[in-house]
Design a protein around this motif. Structure first.
Motif, PDB file in Angstrom:
ATOM      1  N   LEU A  11       0.861  -1.187   0.000  1.00 36.44           N
ATOM      2  CA  LEU A  11       0.000   0.000   0.000  1.00 36.44           C
ATOM      3  C   LEU A  11       0.895   1.234   0.000  1.00 36.44           C
ATOM      4  N   ARG A  38      -1.457  -6.939 -15.066  1.00 34.15           N
ATOM      5  CA  ARG A  38      -2.171  -6.515 -13.868  1.00 34.15           C
ATOM      6  C   ARG A  38      -3.663  -6.644 -14.105  1.00 34.15           C
ATOM      7  N   ALA A  40      -7.232  -5.213 -12.234  1.00 35.18           N
ATOM      8  CA  ALA A  40      -7.967  -4.471 -11.216  1.00 35.18           C
ATOM      9  C   ALA A  40      -9.329  -5.120 -11.019  1.00 35.18           C
ATOM     10  N   PRO A  88      -3.604   6.165  -8.444  1.00 34.33           N
ATOM     11  CA  PRO A  88      -4.661   5.264  -7.965  1.00 34.33           C
ATOM     12  C   PRO A  88      -5.104   4.257  -9.024  1.00 34.33           C
ATOM     13  N   THR A  91      -3.711   0.702  -9.152  1.00 32.55           N
ATOM     14  CA  THR A  91      -4.108  -0.296  -8.164  1.00 32.55           C
ATOM     15  C   THR A  91      -4.609  -1.556  -8.861  1.00 32.55           C
ATOM     16  N   GLN A 114      -0.439  -7.824  -4.641  1.00 33.13           N
ATOM     17  CA  GLN A 114      -1.362  -6.688  -4.628  1.00 33.13           C
ATOM     18  C   GLN A 114      -0.607  -5.369  -4.515  1.00 33.13           C
ATOM     19  N   THR A 116      -1.669  -1.377  -4.076  1.00 32.49           N
ATOM     20  CA  THR A 116      -2.757  -0.454  -3.813  1.00 32.49           C
ATOM     21  C   THR A 116      -2.187   0.941  -3.672  1.00 32.49           C
ATOM     22  N   SER A 118      -3.149   4.763  -2.824  1.00 32.61           N
ATOM     23  CA  SER A 118      -4.174   5.618  -2.246  1.00 32.61           C
ATOM     24  C   SER A 118      -3.997   7.051  -2.733  1.00 32.61           C
TER      25      SER A 118
END
Length: 119
Positions: A11, A38, A40, A88, A91, A114, A116, A118
């Motif tokens: 993250l 990837r 999402a 973002p 992600t 993963q 992520t 923000s």
């Protein structure tokens, strides 16, 4: 058989960097190219980039050009994905995959890591 294991996800905040790693084991001598993809939530899997192991030729998706860089370390059987200026929309679960020179399809896949970002 080729086994692929990704690591390095996490993250982060917008503008941060992350470096993903993918370690290959097994019949690594059969690998011609390794790629990063990837996916999402609710979206189709997307090609991010790839590198040929022997010559180190790379290609990147337009969506990540200038921000993401693929590299490899053949001595360690590792492929990296350096991701800078993360947004973002980056992600997703990131997967590495491998293919042989005789196939256009990636036959082996890792379990994914993963990422992520923000806002």
């Amino acid at each position: 058989q080729v086994q692929l294991v990704e690591s390095g996800g996490g993250l982060v905040q917008t503008g941060d960097s992350l470096k993903l790693s993918c370690v290959a084991s097994g019949r690594t001598d059969t690998i011609y190219e390794m790629g990063w993809f990837r996916q999402a939530p609710g979206q189709e899997r997307e090609f991010v980039g790839a590198v040929t192991l022997r010559r180190g030729n790379t290609r990147h998706a337009d969506s990540v050009k200038g921000r993401f860089t693929i590299s490899r370390d053949n001595a360690k059987n590792v492929v990296y994905l350096q991701m800078n200026d993360l947004k973002p929309e980056d992600t997703a679960v990131y997967y590495c995959a491998s293919r042989t020179i005789t196939s256009s399809a990636y036959g082996y896949w890792g379990q994914g890591t993963q990422v992520t970002v923000s806002s």
